[in-house]
Write a protein that holds these residues in place. Structure first.
Motif, PDB file in Angstrom:
ATOM      1  N   UNK A 190       0.798  -1.237   0.000  1.00 56.96           N
ATOM      2  CA  UNK A 190       0.000   0.000   0.000  1.00 56.96           C
ATOM      3  C   UNK A 190       0.823   1.277   0.000  1.00 56.96           C
ATOM      4  N   UNK A 191       1.918   1.313   0.748  1.00 53.83           N
ATOM      5  CA  UNK A 191       2.703   2.548   0.803  1.00 53.83           C
ATOM      6  C   UNK A 191       3.360   2.855  -0.548  1.00 53.83           C
ATOM      7  N   UNK A 192       3.657   1.811  -1.333  1.00 52.46           N
ATOM      8  CA  UNK A 192       4.229   2.043  -2.662  1.00 52.46           C
ATOM      9  C   UNK A 192       3.182   2.632  -3.601  1.00 52.46           C
ATOM     10  N   UNK A 193       1.945   2.137  -3.462  1.00 53.33           N
ATOM     11  CA  UNK A 193       0.879   2.723  -4.268  1.00 53.33           C
ATOM     12  C   UNK A 193       0.635   4.168  -3.856  1.00 53.33           C
ATOM     13  N   UNK A 194       0.614   4.429  -2.561  1.00 59.61           N
ATOM     14  CA  UNK A 194       0.382   5.785  -2.083  1.00 59.61           C
ATOM     15  C   UNK A 194       1.440   6.736  -2.627  1.00 59.61           C
ATOM     16  N   UNK A 195       2.684   6.280  -2.652  1.00 56.36           N
ATOM     17  CA  UNK A 195       3.767   7.107  -3.186  1.00 56.36           C
ATOM     18  C   UNK A 195       3.551   7.398  -4.670  1.00 56.36           C
ATOM     19  N   UNK A 196       3.175   6.369  -5.439  1.00 53.68           N
ATOM     20  CA  UNK A 196       2.944   6.552  -6.870  1.00 53.68           C
ATOM     21  C   UNK A 196       1.765   7.481  -7.119  1.00 53.68           C
ATOM     22  N   UNK A 197       0.718   7.307  -6.331  1.00 53.80           N
ATOM     23  CA  UNK A 197      -0.466   8.159  -6.477  1.00 53.80           C
ATOM     24  C   UNK A 197      -0.111   9.628  -6.257  1.00 53.80           C
ATOM     25  N   UNK A 198       0.643   9.897  -5.208  1.00 54.00           N
ATOM     26  CA  UNK A 198       1.005  11.273  -4.903  1.00 54.00           C
ATOM     27  C   UNK A 198       1.881  11.875  -6.002  1.00 54.00           C
ATOM     28  N   UNK A 199       2.781  11.067  -6.566  1.00 53.31           N
ATOM     29  CA  UNK A 199       3.625  11.569  -7.662  1.00 53.31           C
ATOM     30  C   UNK A 199       2.797  11.821  -8.917  1.00 53.31           C
ATOM     31  N   UNK A 200       1.914  10.873  -9.251  1.00 51.73           N
ATOM     32  CA  UNK A 200       1.143  10.979 -10.486  1.00 51.73           C
ATOM     33  C   UNK A 200       0.170  12.147 -10.461  1.00 51.73           C
ATOM     34  N   UNK A 201      -0.369  12.473  -9.298  1.00 52.16           N
ATOM     35  CA  UNK A 201      -1.388  13.514  -9.212  1.00 52.16           C
ATOM     36  C   UNK A 201      -0.857  14.849  -8.709  1.00 52.16           C
ATOM     37  N   UNK A 202       0.427  14.926  -8.492  1.00 53.17           N
ATOM     38  CA  UNK A 202       0.989  16.172  -7.961  1.00 53.17           C
ATOM     39  C   UNK A 202       0.764  17.346  -8.908  1.00 53.17           C
ATOM     40  N   UNK A 203       0.823  17.105 -10.214  1.00 53.90           N
ATOM     41  CA  UNK A 203       0.656  18.175 -11.178  1.00 53.90           C
ATOM     42  C   UNK A 203      -0.702  18.136 -11.876  1.00 53.90           C
ATOM     43  N   UNK A 204      -1.657  17.383 -11.323  1.00 50.36           N
ATOM     44  CA  UNK A 204      -2.969  17.253 -11.940  1.00 50.36           C
ATOM     45  C   UNK A 204      -3.961  18.250 -11.351  1.00 50.36           C
TER      46      UNK A 204
ATOM     47  N   UNK B 287      -7.284  17.616 -11.450  1.00 49.30           N
ATOM     48  CA  UNK B 287      -8.344  16.802 -10.874  1.00 49.30           C
ATOM     49  C   UNK B 287      -7.694  15.727 -10.013  1.00 49.30           C
ATOM     50  N   UNK B 288      -7.969  15.739  -8.732  1.00 51.51           N
ATOM     51  CA  UNK B 288      -7.377  14.780  -7.809  1.00 51.51           C
ATOM     52  C   UNK B 288      -8.482  13.952  -7.189  1.00 51.51           C
ATOM     53  N   UNK B 289      -8.331  12.625  -7.239  1.00 47.16           N
ATOM     54  CA  UNK B 289      -9.345  11.737  -6.688  1.00 47.16           C
ATOM     55  C   UNK B 289      -9.346  11.808  -5.163  1.00 47.16           C
ATOM     56  N   UNK B 290     -10.460  12.228  -4.548  1.00 46.99           N
ATOM     57  CA  UNK B 290     -10.497  12.306  -3.088  1.00 46.99           C
ATOM     58  C   UNK B 290     -10.793  10.959  -2.445  1.00 46.99           C
ATOM     59  N   UNK B 291      -9.814  10.069  -2.481  1.00 43.22           N
ATOM     60  CA  UNK B 291      -9.992   8.731  -1.926  1.00 43.22           C
ATOM     61  C   UNK B 291      -8.814   8.399  -1.016  1.00 43.22           C
ATOM     62  N   UNK B 292      -8.989   7.345  -0.215  1.00 45.38           N
ATOM     63  CA  UNK B 292      -7.884   6.884   0.601  1.00 45.38           C
ATOM     64  C   UNK B 292      -7.701   5.386   0.372  1.00 45.38           C
ATOM     65  N   UNK B 293      -6.690   4.798   1.011  1.00 46.88           N
ATOM     66  CA  UNK B 293      -6.358   3.402   0.751  1.00 46.88           C
ATOM     67  C   UNK B 293      -7.512   2.471   1.080  1.00 46.88           C
ATOM     68  N   UNK B 294      -8.284   2.771   2.121  1.00 48.08           N
ATOM     69  CA  UNK B 294      -9.403   1.897   2.472  1.00 48.08           C
ATOM     70  C   UNK B 294     -10.430   1.832   1.352  1.00 48.08           C
TER      71      UNK B 294
END
Length: 279
Positions: free
Chosen positions: A153-167, A169-176
Motif C-alpha cells: 500500500x505505501x508504494x501505491x500511495x507514493x505513486x499516487x502522490x507523484x502521479x497527481x501532484x501536477x494534476x 483533478x485529484x481523486x479524493x480517496x484513501x487506501x481503504x
C-alpha cells in the motif's frame, strides 16, 4: 436564508446517504442508490437541510496538499445556489491549510458567485461497449503487470502522490476505498516493487464499473504505460461482462489523458466545468 447556511460540517451518516441519493436522483434525472452515495461520501463532511432539499459536501485537504473539493445538490433556483456557494467559501476560508476550493457545475450553469473563476472542463465518459481497442498491452521493460494484492500500500500511495501532484483533478480517496478495486485493477510495477502506473476500477451496482484513479508517475509517462494498463482493465471488464464502464477526466488535461480514453472507445456523456476559488 436557507437552513443549510446555518449548519456545521459533520461526518456523513447512512441516513445522509439515503437522503442524498434521493436528492441527486431528483436533481440529475438519473437513478442513484444509497450505496453509491455512501461510496462518494466516504471521507467527506456534509451539511444537510432535508426540509429545504439541499446538501453540501466538502473533502478537506490531506496533509501536504492544500486543495479542497466541494459539491452540492439543491432542489431549487439559482439564488439558493449562490447562497450555498458563499457558504462553501466561508467554510473553506476558515479551514487551516486550505488554499484552493474547487466545485464542478454543468457546462450550461454558472456558479453565480464572482469569487469562483473558471478552471477547466471536466468530462464524464462511458465506454461504448462495442469498440474494444487492441493496442499493445506489453509494458516497457522492466515493468511488469500486477494486481492490487501484489502491491505494498505505501508504494501505491507514493505513486499516487507523484502521479497527481501536477494534476488539476485529484481523486479524493484513501487506501481503504482503493482496496475495493482488486477485481478490476491493473498496475505497472518495477522489479524493486515500486508502482509506475495504475488503473483502478470500482464495481458498483448491477455490474457497473467506475474507473479512477488512473495515473502514471512522471518518469514513466509517454511510454505507453497507461494505454497498456487501460487495455488490460477493459479486457477484464469484458470477460466478466461488467458495464457500463465510466470515468471522469480533465477535458484539457496537460498529460493528454482524455485523448487516451477517446482512443480506447470512451465517449463524453456529460460536460461539466470546474470552478475554483484561491483562498
Amino acid at each position: 436564508m436557507v437552513a443549510v447556511m446555518t449548519m456545521n460540517w459533520r461526518p456523513a451518516t447512512a441516513k445522509d446517504a439515503v437522503f442524498l441519493a434521493e436528492l441527486a436522483s431528483v436533481v440529475s434525472g438519473r437513478d442513484f442508490s444509497a450505496d453509491q452515495a455512501s461510496v462518494f461520501l466516504r471521507n467527506w463532511d456534509v451539511e444537510i437541510a432535508e426540509h429545504d432539499a439541499a446538501a453540501v459536501a466538502v473533502h478537506l485537504p490531506t496533509e501536504g496538499r492544500g486543495k479542497g473539493y466541494g459539491a452540492w445538490w439543491v432542489s431549487g433556483g439559482s439564488d439558493r445556489l449562490t447562497e450555498i456557494a458563499s457558504r462553501l467559501v466561508q467554510l473553506a476560508s476558515a479551514t487551516p491549510g486550505l488554499s484552493t476550493l474547487q466545485v464542478a457545475r454543468p457546462a450550461d450553469e454558472a456558479v453565480g458567485d464572482p469569487r469562483f473563476e473558471l478552471a477547466y472542463p471536466l468530462w464524464t465518459m462511458v465506454h461504448d461497449g462495442t469498440t474494444w481497442p487492441r493496442p499493445r498491452t506489453e509494458l516497457p521493460a522492466p515493468l511488469r503487470h500486477a494486481q492490487w494484492s501484489d502491491v505494498v500500500p505505501r508504494e501505491f500511495q507514493s505513486a499516487y502522490e507523484q502521479a497527481y501532484r501536477d494534476q488539476r483533478v485529484v481523486e479524493p480517496r484513501d487506501v481503504s476505498t482503493w482496496q475495493r478495486s482488486a477485481d478490476v485493477s491493473a498496475l505497472a510495477v518495477s522489479p524493486d516493487g515500486r508502482v509506475a502506473g495504475f488503473v483502478l476500477g470500482f464495481i458498483e451496482d448491477h455490474g457497473a464499473v467506475e474507473l479512477g484513479p488512473i495515473g502514471t508517475v512522471p518518469s514513466w509517462r509517454r511510454r505507453g504505460v497507461s494505454s497498456a494498463l487501460l487495455a488490460s482493465v477493459l479486457k477484464r471488464c469484458r470477460e466478466l461482462r461488467l458495464g457500463p464502464v465510466t470515468l471522469t477526466v480533465d477535458g484539457d488535461s496537460p498529460t493528454g489523458a482524455q485523448d487516451i480514453y477517446l482512443r480506447h472507445g470512451f465517449r463524453i456523456t456529460e460536460s461539466l466545468v470546474a470552478y475554483q476559488v484561491r483562498l
